[in-house]
Scaffold this motif. Structure first.
Motif, PDB file in Angstrom:
ATOM      1  N   ASP A 131      31.978  53.161  23.410  1.00 29.78           N
ATOM      2  CA  ASP A 131      31.705  54.534  22.979  1.00 29.78           C
ATOM      3  C   ASP A 131      30.861  55.277  24.009  1.00 29.78           C
ATOM      4  OD1 ASP A 131      33.118  54.033  20.676  1.00 29.78           O
ATOM      5  OD2 ASP A 131      31.347  53.731  19.412  1.00 29.78           O
ATOM      6  N   CYS A 132      29.924  54.571  24.624  1.00 26.93           N
ATOM      7  CA  CYS A 132      29.057  55.192  25.632  1.00 26.93           C
ATOM      8  C   CYS A 132      29.870  55.616  26.856  1.00 26.93           C
ATOM      9  CB  CYS A 132      27.955  54.208  26.015  1.00 26.93           C
ATOM     10  SG  CYS A 132      26.791  54.827  27.233  1.00 26.93           S
ATOM     11  N   ILE A 133      30.760  54.748  27.305  1.00 27.20           N
ATOM     12  CA  ILE A 133      31.607  55.072  28.458  1.00 27.20           C
ATOM     13  C   ILE A 133      32.472  56.293  28.163  1.00 27.20           C
ATOM     14  CG2 ILE A 133      33.529  54.238  29.883  1.00 27.20           C
ATOM     15  CD1 ILE A 133      32.348  51.402  29.514  1.00 27.20           C
ATOM     16  N   GLY A 137      31.809  59.976  29.920  1.00 28.08           N
ATOM     17  CA  GLY A 137      32.730  60.121  31.049  1.00 28.08           C
ATOM     18  C   GLY A 137      32.379  59.246  32.218  1.00 28.08           C
ATOM     19  N   TYR A 138      31.917  58.002  31.936  1.00 29.19           N
ATOM     20  CA  TYR A 138      31.591  57.080  33.020  1.00 29.19           C
ATOM     21  C   TYR A 138      32.869  56.556  33.676  1.00 29.19           C
ATOM     22  CZ  TYR A 138      26.807  57.002  31.158  1.00 29.19           C
ATOM     23  OH  TYR A 138      25.551  57.347  30.726  1.00 29.19           O
ATOM     24  N   ARG A 139      32.707  55.867  34.790  1.00 23.72           N
ATOM     25  CA  ARG A 139      33.835  55.285  35.520  1.00 23.72           C
ATOM     26  C   ARG A 139      34.457  54.152  34.708  1.00 23.72           C
ATOM     27  NH1 ARG A 139      31.953  50.434  37.300  1.00 23.72           N
ATOM     28  NH2 ARG A 139      29.709  50.256  37.699  1.00 23.72           N
ATOM     29  N   PRO A 140      35.678  53.731  35.051  1.00 24.43           N
ATOM     30  CA  PRO A 140      36.270  52.560  34.387  1.00 24.43           C
ATOM     31  C   PRO A 140      35.374  51.331  34.569  1.00 24.43           C
ATOM     32  CG  PRO A 140      37.931  53.718  35.655  1.00 24.43           C
ATOM     33  CD  PRO A 140      36.613  54.333  36.030  1.00 24.43           C
ATOM     34  N   MET A 141      35.230  50.560  33.515  1.00 29.93           N
ATOM     35  CA  MET A 141      34.377  49.373  33.565  1.00 29.93           C
ATOM     36  C   MET A 141      35.087  48.181  32.950  1.00 29.93           C
ATOM     37  SD  MET A 141      30.484  50.571  32.685  1.00 29.93           S
ATOM     38  CE  MET A 141      29.719  51.991  33.484  1.00 29.93           C
ATOM     39  N   ASP A 142      34.883  47.015  33.571  1.00 29.32           N
ATOM     40  CA  ASP A 142      35.381  45.760  33.028  1.00 29.32           C
ATOM     41  C   ASP A 142      34.286  45.130  32.173  1.00 29.32           C
ATOM     42  OD1 ASP A 142      38.134  44.906  34.053  1.00 29.32           O
ATOM     43  OD2 ASP A 142      37.164  45.721  35.840  1.00 29.32           O
ATOM     44  N   ILE A 143      34.566  44.962  30.894  1.00 26.58           N
ATOM     45  CA  ILE A 143      33.616  44.380  29.948  1.00 26.58           C
ATOM     46  C   ILE A 143      34.163  43.029  29.500  1.00 26.58           C
ATOM     47  CG2 ILE A 143      32.250  44.791  27.890  1.00 26.58           C
ATOM     48  CD1 ILE A 143      31.965  46.960  30.069  1.00 26.58           C
ATOM     49  N   LEU A 144      33.375  41.988  29.657  1.00 26.62           N
ATOM     50  CA  LEU A 144      33.762  40.640  29.280  1.00 26.62           C
ATOM     51  C   LEU A 144      32.977  40.215  28.044  1.00 26.62           C
ATOM     52  CD1 LEU A 144      33.611  38.939  32.808  1.00 26.62           C
ATOM     53  CD2 LEU A 144      35.354  40.467  31.875  1.00 26.62           C
ATOM     54  N   SER A 145      33.664  39.612  27.091  1.00 23.58           N
ATOM     55  CA  SER A 145      33.038  39.085  25.887  1.00 23.58           C
ATOM     56  C   SER A 145      33.178  37.566  25.878  1.00 23.58           C
ATOM     57  CB  SER A 145      33.707  39.652  24.627  1.00 23.58           C
ATOM     58  OG  SER A 145      33.682  41.066  24.621  1.00 23.58           O
ATOM     59  N   ILE A 146      32.104  36.863  25.519  1.00 23.05           N
ATOM     60  CA  ILE A 146      32.156  35.406  25.390  1.00 23.05           C
ATOM     61  C   ILE A 146      31.700  35.058  23.973  1.00 23.05           C
ATOM     62  CG2 ILE A 146      31.477  33.192  26.357  1.00 23.05           C
ATOM     63  CD1 ILE A 146      30.615  34.613  28.890  1.00 23.05           C
ATOM     64  N   TYR A 147      32.514  34.303  23.253  1.00 21.94           N
ATOM     65  CA  TYR A 147      32.263  34.020  21.837  1.00 21.94           C
ATOM     66  C   TYR A 147      31.736  32.604  21.642  1.00 21.94           C
ATOM     67  CZ  TYR A 147      34.954  38.288  21.147  1.00 21.94           C
ATOM     68  OH  TYR A 147      35.396  39.578  21.183  1.00 21.94           O
ATOM     69  N   SER A 148      30.889  32.427  20.613  1.00 22.82           N
ATOM     70  CA  SER A 148      30.196  31.144  20.470  1.00 22.82           C
ATOM     71  C   SER A 148      30.285  30.526  19.078  1.00 22.82           C
ATOM     72  CB  SER A 148      28.714  31.307  20.837  1.00 22.82           C
ATOM     73  OG  SER A 148      28.083  32.226  19.958  1.00 22.82           O
ATOM     74  N   ALA A 487      36.731  58.207  31.979  1.00 23.19           N
ATOM     75  CA  ALA A 487      37.297  59.362  32.671  1.00 23.19           C
ATOM     76  C   ALA A 487      36.679  59.599  34.043  1.00 23.19           C
ATOM     77  CB  ALA A 487      37.112  60.608  31.809  1.00 23.19           C
ATOM     78  N   ASN A 488      35.504  59.008  34.303  1.00 17.76           N
ATOM     79  CA  ASN A 488      34.803  59.165  35.581  1.00 17.76           C
ATOM     80  C   ASN A 488      34.523  60.634  35.894  1.00 17.76           C
ATOM     81  OD1 ASN A 488      33.485  58.056  37.749  1.00 17.76           O
ATOM     82  ND2 ASN A 488      35.288  57.957  39.062  1.00 17.76           N
ATOM     83  N   THR A 489      34.107  61.358  34.860  1.00 21.34           N
ATOM     84  CA  THR A 489      33.778  62.777  35.017  1.00 21.34           C
ATOM     85  C   THR A 489      32.276  63.037  34.916  1.00 21.34           C
ATOM     86  OG1 THR A 489      34.120  63.117  32.633  1.00 21.34           O
ATOM     87  CG2 THR A 489      35.998  63.513  34.101  1.00 21.34           C
ATOM     88  N   PHE A 490      31.489  61.997  34.782  1.00 20.77           N
ATOM     89  CA  PHE A 490      30.055  62.156  34.560  1.00 20.77           C
ATOM     90  C   PHE A 490      29.394  62.801  35.774  1.00 20.77           C
ATOM     91  CE2 PHE A 490      25.694  60.538  35.029  1.00 20.77           C
ATOM     92  CZ  PHE A 490      25.141  60.967  33.832  1.00 20.77           C
TER      93      PHE A 490
END
Length: 628
Positions: A131-133, A137-148, A487-490
């Protein structure tokens, strides 16, 4: 939980964004001889200085890493699925971290998301980042999740194979009923899942991990960057996961500078400082013993560790050693909690000295009166007497009564209605039960809240705190990969931060003496110690730490013979076998003792969930000593 180790959730056009971004990122292995790791806060969601945050990013760092919490606050959140901080706190911190990642291209690693690290909290943190991205309008980001979270069928099979053992001498053997009753079970991952996630997704932006061994993300990042001394990696992570808690006075923001043969630990709040003693003593914190710290896959050995003062805010550490477990003998810790009925509390105080003089038999009379009137269901009542033995319970030696006694009544039953009923009857007894010599016939009980009885809902208790042997350090922890195509418009505003409110710790120019004064020619341990504290070491153990500010004082106490396993057993009214560890540790000029907890942390009848107010018998331990 995802069924596959990695999941590709985005289209080919978005994957092209990923390729272009990866091309601009540095590879995992570097030739640098130094990396800088920043921890803004020891527990995600508790807030940190924005001024220090942006200044540190501007100065140049390689990663932001932090812990999300632990089971220190008891079993309630693990059993009930509640985060350890309000969602607003997570949003505030994650938005700042995401913004910093966007502006400075600095990766973020998080462990034990939401406190207990359950899968839902990993997903909730990722959703906040998504939601923050999108919103900014931040740049594309790779988000990794690790489950436990760990399947119960796997635990049952490991039990059949004899590969589940208690985590410490105070923990009972695991039963099938414990596994069945647990709301969920999480495993403490080591560094391996983080390392796999980074190596398979070079150029990642943020990793949100489930329940993790606190130093694991730090050790993983160091290894990912080519720093292979696991003793230093884990020792650094052990200090950093609490932020700058080992500074004096305690502060939040910390920086680690990792090198090939050592690392520097630095507190960043200019009002605080770090000393050799304060840093070394942190290895005692929350642990059964300070010289050997057990974790997934091995043990950190610190007997040969060396600490060097560099400047007022920096201490250098070297010569920590890591002893890996043999191939195929990897272990992980399992944590689980269950709902054990419902509970209701009531709060108030007693002030009448005539009543206080006969407090125990009077309370026993009330409990008997309630028991005679309740029919048809089982219940338990616990009356905490704060001002007598409320905080320390059965460990308390001094049961003298002051002018006032705070009463906290707790009732446990199978349903909330039953708990409410018994609490109401018990509170009524406190209000109107007669006693010998009574003059004040209008009522006995002063309560501050109305209604006085408070329904607390489900009552949680730990039921799994065990070690799984011959565990798969990677396969147990699925990894999910998502590209959030911002969107990388920030457009960055001119001022990146506002100065934080300056809050200084209370200052004193004098040493506060303990009362009453000790006998001439003696002193209290609390009068000569620089730190004297108690704390949980997991939910089944209580650990006691005493540190000293100079070598002479430490050696005098060490050679006096006053502190020993036998003296600890005597002052805490326990058997010698319940003293699980007892030793002096020279690197921190410290004494450490760990005892079996009389009450499993956070269970019914708990008086001190954190275990942080159990140090008083040590405070008043008398030594042969001239007053200084």
């Amino acid at each position: 939980m995802p069924s596959a180790a990695t999941v590709n959730l985005y289209s080919c056009s978005e994957n092209s964004l990923r390729v272009r971004k990866f091309a601009t990122m540095s590879p995992s292995k570097t030739t640098t001889d130094e990396i800088r790791i920043f921890t803004p806060i020891g527990q995600l969601g508790q807030g940190f200085s924005e001024e220090i945050f942006w200044d540190t990013l501007e100065s140049g760092i390689d990663a932001m890493i932090m812990d999300g919490g632990s089971t220190d606050s008891g079993p309630g959140r693990l059993a009930l699925g509640k985060t350890n901080v309000p969602k607003a706190g997570l949003v505030r911190d994650l938005e700042l971290l995401t913004k910093g990642c966007h502006l400075y291209n600095v990766p973020v690693l998080i462990g034990s998301a939401g406190g207990d690290g359950e899968n839902a909290f990993v997903d909730a943190c990722v959703e906040i980042i998504r939601d923050c991205i999108k919103k900014n309008g931040y740049r594309p980001m790779d988000i990794l999740s690790i489950y436990s979270e760990i399947p119960k069928d796997l635990i049952r099979q490991k039990m059949k194979d004899g590969l589940i053992i208690p985590c410490g001498g105070a923990v009972p053997e695991l039963q099938d009923s414990d596994v069945e009753a647990a709301t969920r079970v999480v495993a403490q991952m080591g560094l391996e899942p983080y390392l796999k996630a980074m190596e398979e997704n070079r150029g990642f932006d943020i990793i949100v991990g489930g329940r993790a061994y606190d130093p694991a993300p730090y050790a993983a990042f160091c290894l990912y960057k080519g720093f292979e001394d696991m003793g230093l990696n884990y020792a650094m992570g052990k200090l950093m996961e609490c932020g700058a808690q080992c500074s004096v006075p305690k502060s939040r923001e910390a920086l680690a500078i990792m090198r090939r043969d050592s690392f520097d630990f630095r507190c960043l709040d200019p009002k605080s400082k770090c000393t050799v003693t304060s840093v070394a003593s942190h290895f005692l914190y929350e642990k059964t013993r300070p010289d050997v710290l057990h974790g997934p896959g091995g043990q950190l050995h610190l007997n040969d560790a060396k600490f060097e003062q560099i400047d007022n805010q920096t201490v250098r550490v070297r010569d920590a050693k890591f002893h890996a477990e043999p191939e195929g003998e990897y272990t992980v810790k399992l944590e689980g909690a269950r709902i054990a009925g419902y509970h209701t509390i009531f709060l108030g105080a007693l002030r009448d000295p005539i009543l206080i003089s006969q407090l125990d038999p009077w309370i026993a009379w009330i409990e008997g009166m309630v028991k005679s009137q309740v029919r048809g269901f089982e219940y338990e009542v616990k009356i905490h007497r704060y001002g007598v033995n409320g905080v320390m319970g059965p460990l308390e030696l001094d049961t003298s009564v002051g002018k006032e006694v705070c009463i906290v009544g707790q009732v446990k039953a199978a349903t909330q209605a039953q708990a409410d009923q018994v609490a109401s009857m018990t509170k009524f007894g406190f209000t109107h039960a007669p006693y010998a010599g009574q003059l004040a016939t209008a009522g006995n009980f002063a309560w501050p809240l109305t209604p006085c009885e408070i329904s607390m809902g489900p009552l949680a208790e730990f039921c799994v705190y065990h070690i799984m042997r011959k565990a798969d350090p990677i396969g147990l922890f699925p990894i999910k990969v998502e590209l959030f195509a911002g969107a990388n418009t920030f457009v960055q505003e001119v001022t990146t931060h506002k100065p934080s409110l300056k809050i200084s710790a209370p200052k004193s120019a004098k040493k506060y003496p303990l009362e009453p004064e000790p006998v001439a020619g003696t002193c209290y341990l609390g009068d000569i110690a620089s730190v004297l504290r108690s704390k949980n070491s997991g939910p089944y153990e209580l650990t006691l730490d005493v540190m000293f500010g100079d070598q002479e004082t430490y050696e005098r106490v060490k050679t006096s013979g006053v502190l020993s396993a036998e003296s600890i057993a005597k002052m805490y009214k326990i058997s010698n076998k319940d003293v699980l560890a007892c030793l002096f540790w020279d690197p921190a000029m410290a004494f450490k003792a760990t005892i079996k907890r009389p009450q499993v942390s956070g269970g019914f009848g708990e008086s001190d969930t954190h275990g942080s107010q159990q140090h008083i018998p040590l405070l008043y331990t008398t030594l042969p000593w001239g007053r200084t």
